[in-house]
Design an enzyme around this catalytic site. Structure first.
Site, PDB file in Angstrom:
ATOM      1  CD  GLN A 101      -8.446  61.019  60.778  1.00  0.00           C
ATOM      2  OE1 GLN A 101      -7.913  61.739  61.880  1.00  0.00           O
ATOM      3  NE2 GLN A 101      -7.758  60.799  59.561  1.00  0.00           N
ATOM      4  CB  CYS A 134     -12.371  62.730  57.456  1.00  0.00           C
ATOM      5  SG  CYS A 134     -10.822  64.139  56.713  1.00  0.00           S
ATOM      6  CG  LEU A 135     -10.789  65.065  63.470  1.00  0.00           C
ATOM      7  CD1 LEU A 135      -9.498  64.243  63.556  1.00  0.00           C
ATOM      8  CD2 LEU A 135     -11.114  66.031  63.552  1.00  0.00           C
ATOM      9  CE1 TYR A 170      -0.803  63.137  62.990  1.00  0.00           C
ATOM     10  CE2 TYR A 170      -1.985  64.602  61.903  1.00  0.00           C
ATOM     11  CZ  TYR A 170      -1.186  65.016  62.057  1.00  0.00           C
ATOM     12  OH  TYR A 170      -0.168  65.483  63.252  1.00  0.00           O
ATOM     13  CG  ASN A 189      -8.515  67.208  52.922  1.00  0.00           C
ATOM     14  OD1 ASN A 189      -6.814  67.409  53.282  1.00  0.00           O
ATOM     15  ND2 ASN A 189      -8.867  68.699  53.418  1.00  0.00           N
ATOM     16  CB  SER A 218     -10.239  69.141  56.495  1.00  0.00           C
ATOM     17  OG  SER A 218     -11.619  68.655  56.997  1.00  0.00           O
ATOM     18  CD  GLU A 252     -18.027  65.074  52.722  1.00  0.00           C
ATOM     19  OE1 GLU A 252     -17.441  65.535  52.931  1.00  0.00           O
ATOM     20  OE2 GLU A 252     -18.449  64.223  53.001  1.00  0.00           O
ATOM     21  CG  HIS A 279     -14.321  64.629  52.694  1.00  0.00           C
ATOM     22  ND1 HIS A 279     -14.946  64.942  53.574  1.00  0.00           N
ATOM     23  CD2 HIS A 279     -13.203  64.427  52.926  1.00  0.00           C
ATOM     24  CE1 HIS A 279     -13.825  65.599  53.967  1.00  0.00           C
ATOM     25  NE2 HIS A 279     -12.820  64.983  53.813  1.00  0.00           N
TER      26      HIS A 279
END
Length: 366
Positions: free
Chosen positions: A251, A247-248, A292, A289, A46, A334, A332
């Protein structure tokens, strides 16, 4: 020692000592506030194309080992620290952080005030920067920086090129790799899942042909709007297969359901970000992390429900679909590096798959 400097696009200069590779490099300068876990941070996809500043003052003191990588090769452009350890002390250590960066041709900069640099980023917002030898003039560096295009489509660089299988006897999961941290794969295999990892642009038709029980949308770098293929894919599968986004992936799920995303002033990067679950009222610490975030106001006219918020700035940290079996989180679970408070979400995902499977069976026999 080679004297080097970092120049930010607003003209601010930090002069220190180089380590790792001695090549010159540019990138978006970001900061991470974690006290440990520098190996996982360096190897997190990332951070693709970014120069990472670590605010903890001593980095590298337990060396680099074979077990704590989040990907095979790192994607960061550069590393900035206050001080790095030349002589690590840890029974697992295989090499120094200096030798690791040299092996991957990544430049490092030490001996600067990383707390001051962090304050600059917090005040002005994330900026691009350039690491060069100290004798290069500031004017020349600024000219070079102005001619370097803004990095886009980082997901294409970090995603796998071809599908592959990590076999298991449990639920069949298709993991869409946008720049996956290996920790996500580890949590699924720990639960005996049969995982098929596919590229970021794998079509909905090909995913459905694999007959998955669930779909995992992973983390990854950059702007989620740069991945329209994934948004289209999610829209085609969400009514059929349970989805869990991280995360991404979170989004992208939001964009696929009609919400919007925005670039944050300086993002969330660290291992101690408090998040509140609006469903059960509990608060826990998370590893984050991202640069956006999903715009809260745009959830109103969608079928998405806000489930979790960041306590520091009340940004969106969790959503779930009101109709289809799909949910996601911005952080995250994990947890590499970071707290393990939210690790239970992988179990929640498998429970959602079980519930969906039961419903489908009831429809067949109804």
């Amino acid at each position: 020692m080679l004297k080097r400097k970092l120049l930010l696009e607003d003209g601010t200069v930090f002069t220190g000592v180089g380590f790792g590779s001695d090549r010159e490099i540019s990138g978006e300068v970001v900061f991470n506030t974690s006290m440990t876990g520098y190996q996982e941070i360096i190897s997190d996809p990332s951070y693709c194309g970014q120069i990472v500043t670590l605010t903890y003052p001593l980095i590298g003191n337990y060396g680099i080992n074979r077990d704590d990588f989040e990907t095979v090769a790192p994607f960061i452009n550069g590393l900035i620290v206050k001080e790095y350890s030349e002589f690590p002390s840890n029974f697992r250590s295989d090499e120094t952080i200096d030798s690791y960066l040299k092996a991957h041709d990544i430049p490092g900069l030490s001996g600067i005030d990383t707390r001051k640099l962090t304050k600059c980023i917090r005040n002005a917002g994330t900026m691009r920067g350039y690491i060069a030898n100290a004798e290069v003039t500031d004017e020349e560096i600024l000219a070079r920086l102005s001619n370097i295009p803004v990095l886009r489509n980082q997901v294409k660089q970090t995603s796998t090129s071809n599908p592959y299988i990590v076999p298991g006897r449990g639920r069949r999961i298709v993991l869409v790799d946008f720049g996956m941290k290996h920790g996500i794969l580890r949590e699924l295999t720990k639960r005996n899942c049969h995982v098929t990892v596919v590229p970021y642009n794998y079509s909905a038709e090909n995913i459905l042909r694999l007959k998955p029980d669930g779909i995992m949308l992973t983390n990854g770098p950059g702007d989620p709007q740069d991945v329209p293929e994934a948004i289209e894919m999610i829209q085609k599968v969400i009514h059929e297969i349970p989805i869990f986004g991280i995360c991404l992936g979170h989004q992208l799920l939001a964009l696929a359901c009609g919400a919007e995303t925005e670039k944050m002033k300086f993002g969330h990067r660290g291992g101690n970000h408090p998040v509140k679950d609006l469903i059960n009222g509990k608060t826990f610490l998370t590893s984050q992390n991202h640069g956006y975030a999903v715009k809260t106001s745009t959830l109103t006219n969608t079928d998405l429900e806000l489930t979790q918020i960041a306590l520091n700035d009340h940004s969106v940290e969790g959503i779930r679909h009101k109709v289809f079996p799909a949910f996601s989180v911005q952080y995250h679970p994990e947890s590499s590096p970071g707290p393990e408070d939210s690790n239970y979400l992988f179990d929640d995902f498998l429970s959602l798959i079980e519930q969906n499977s039961t419903k489908q069976e009831e429809k067949v026999y109804a």
